[in-house]
Design an enzyme around this catalytic site. Sequence first.
Site, short mmCIF file in Angstrom:
data_model
loop_
_atom_site.label_atom_id
_atom_site.label_comp_id
_atom_site.label_asym_id
_atom_site.label_seq_id
_atom_site.Cartn_x
_atom_site.Cartn_y
_atom_site.Cartn_z
CG PHE A 59 -2.19 0.69 1.12
CD1 PHE A 59 -3.37 -0.02 0.98
CD2 PHE A 59 -2.24 2.08 1.13
CE1 PHE A 59 -4.58 0.64 0.85
CE2 PHE A 59 -3.45 2.74 1.01
CZ PHE A 59 -4.63 2.03 0.87
CG HIS A 97 -9.24 2.72 6.88
ND1 HIS A 97 -9.88 1.54 7.12
CD2 HIS A 97 -8.11 2.40 6.19
CE1 HIS A 97 -9.17 0.54 6.61
NE2 HIS A 97 -8.10 1.04 6.04
CG PHE A 140 7.71 1.81 14.44
CD1 PHE A 140 6.64 0.94 14.27
CD2 PHE A 140 7.45 3.17 14.52
CE1 PHE A 140 5.33 1.43 14.17
CE2 PHE A 140 6.15 3.66 14.42
CZ PHE A 140 5.09 2.80 14.25
N1 INI Z 1 -2.52 0.46 4.49
C1 INI Z 1 -1.37 1.15 4.45
O1 INI Z 1 -0.28 0.57 4.52
N2 INI Z 1 -1.40 2.51 4.34
C2 INI Z 1 -2.57 3.22 4.26
O2 INI Z 1 -2.52 4.46 4.13
C3 INI Z 1 -3.78 2.50 4.30
N3 INI Z 1 -5.04 3.20 4.21
O3 INI Z 1 -5.06 4.43 4.30
O4 INI Z 1 -6.08 2.60 4.03
C4 INI Z 1 -3.73 1.09 4.41
N4 INI Z 1 -4.86 0.35 4.45
C5 INI Z 1 -4.87 -1.06 4.18
C6 INI Z 1 -4.67 -1.88 5.43
O5 INI Z 1 -3.34 -1.77 5.92
C7 INI Z 1 -4.93 -3.36 5.15
O6 INI Z 1 -4.02 -3.86 4.22
C8 INI Z 1 -6.36 -3.59 4.62
O7 INI Z 1 -7.31 -3.01 5.47
C9 INI Z 1 -6.66 -5.10 4.49
O8 INI Z 1 -6.54 -5.77 5.74
#
Ligand code: INI
Length: 156
Positions: free
Chosen positions: A25, A91, A116
């Site tokens: 992500f 979220h 971290f």
């Molecule tokens: N995951 C991230 O690494 N960064 C983000 O900004 C983010 N946002 O904003 O939604 C994010 N969401 C996904 C989350 O980490 C999980 O992979 C997903 O919810 C599936 O479990």
Amino acid sequence: MNTPTTIIGKLDAKGLKVAIAAARFNDFIVEHLISGALDFLERHGLDATYITLVRVPGAFELPLICQKLAASGRFNGVLALGAVIRGATPHFDYVCAEASKGLAQCMLQSGVPIGFGLLTCDTIEQAIERAGSKGGNKGVEAASAMLETIRILEQL
Ligand code: INI
């Protein structure tokens, strides 16, 4: 005057085995954290052959994967890299809270140093600043902290 016994962790990565768990992500940011961390570790003596890179979906999955890597006994340290960027809903808060709590728990339970390297930013600009531009590179900082902690633990 007596001096205290002082323990310091040398930034020498030679002979170590390290795992990096990196979120896909926001990969346009996370790639810079990965390259910064790899460059730091290699410049401090760690051959890339001894680095295992695991791609995970997002920051929320980092604790589970880091826990598994730490518990495997195969690595001296684990580096968690990701970028959470605030959106229009709460979220962000849930992902940040669970990822950071989970990583801390993983480090304490396993006894394996976890770097971290998770950016938690309000804006994309803040993330860019911390991924190799004017705010430094948090992937490098996390790799350095992990290495220092590994070397401290060896002496305790
Ligand atoms: N995951 C991230 O690494 N960064 C983000 O900004 C983010 N946002 O904003 O939604 C994010 N969401 C996904 C989350 O980490 C999980 O992979 C997903 O919810 C599936 O479990």
